[in-house]
Design a protein around this motif. Structure first.
Motif, PDB file in Angstrom:
ATOM      1  N   ALA A  39      36.167  32.579 -34.095  1.00  0.00           N
ATOM      2  CA  ALA A  39      37.320  31.622 -33.475  1.00  0.00           C
ATOM      3  C   ALA A  39      36.846  30.638 -33.392  1.00  0.00           C
ATOM      4  O   ALA A  39      38.038  29.799 -33.772  1.00  0.00           O
ATOM      5  CB  ALA A  39      37.409  32.262 -31.741  1.00  0.00           C
ATOM      6  N   ARG A  84      39.662  28.191 -35.031  1.00  0.00           N
ATOM      7  CA  ARG A  84      40.438  27.006 -34.559  1.00  0.00           C
ATOM      8  C   ARG A  84      39.783  25.723 -34.983  1.00  0.00           C
ATOM      9  O   ARG A  84      41.322  25.061 -35.726  1.00  0.00           O
ATOM     10  CB  ARG A  84      39.596  26.648 -33.659  1.00  0.00           C
ATOM     11  CG  ARG A  84      40.114  25.198 -32.435  1.00  0.00           C
ATOM     12  CD  ARG A  84      39.222  24.795 -31.697  1.00  0.00           C
ATOM     13  NE  ARG A  84      38.114  24.167 -32.074  1.00  0.00           N
ATOM     14  CZ  ARG A  84      36.575  23.689 -32.445  1.00  0.00           C
ATOM     15  NH1 ARG A  84      36.048  24.531 -30.931  1.00  0.00           N
ATOM     16  NH2 ARG A  84      36.240  23.963 -32.706  1.00  0.00           N
ATOM     17  N   ASP A  85      38.774  25.896 -36.249  1.00  0.00           N
ATOM     18  CA  ASP A  85      39.170  24.447 -37.771  1.00  0.00           C
ATOM     19  C   ASP A  85      39.917  24.870 -38.134  1.00  0.00           C
ATOM     20  O   ASP A  85      40.065  23.512 -38.585  1.00  0.00           O
ATOM     21  CB  ASP A  85      38.121  24.645 -37.594  1.00  0.00           C
ATOM     22  CG  ASP A  85      36.831  24.181 -36.295  1.00  0.00           C
ATOM     23  OD1 ASP A  85      37.391  23.836 -35.451  1.00  0.00           O
ATOM     24  OD2 ASP A  85      35.529  24.353 -36.611  1.00  0.00           O
ATOM     25  N   PRO A 137      45.689  30.418 -34.847  1.00  0.00           N
ATOM     26  CA  PRO A 137      46.334  30.975 -33.621  1.00  0.00           C
ATOM     27  C   PRO A 137      45.724  32.191 -33.717  1.00  0.00           C
ATOM     28  O   PRO A 137      45.848  33.197 -34.346  1.00  0.00           O
ATOM     29  CB  PRO A 137      47.956  30.661 -33.585  1.00  0.00           C
ATOM     30  CG  PRO A 137      48.401  31.191 -35.068  1.00  0.00           C
ATOM     31  CD  PRO A 137      47.026  30.345 -35.932  1.00  0.00           C
TER      32      PRO A 137
END
Length: 54
Positions: free
Chosen positions: A35, A39-40, A44
């Motif tokens: 996750a 994100r990085d 999404p």
């Protein structure tokens, strides 16, 4: 694998608005790290479910 699902959800037959990661114990740690990388990388995710993370 996660980036393939997020970037081409139709190919995998998933709803792009409902993509989540799930893991239990060590799998929860892997899910959390996935996750963070998502994100990085601008991918999404709808949610992460972590059960007894290590």
């Amino acid at each position: 694998m996660l980036q393939h699902v997020v970037r081409d959800p139709a190919r995998w037959g998933v709803d792009p608005a409902r993509i989540a990661v799930f893991g239990e114990s060590r799998g929860a740690l892997i899910s959390a790290l996935s996750a963070v990388r998502a994100r990085d990388g601008g991918l999404p995710l709808r949610a992460q479910v972590l059960v007894n993370p290590a």
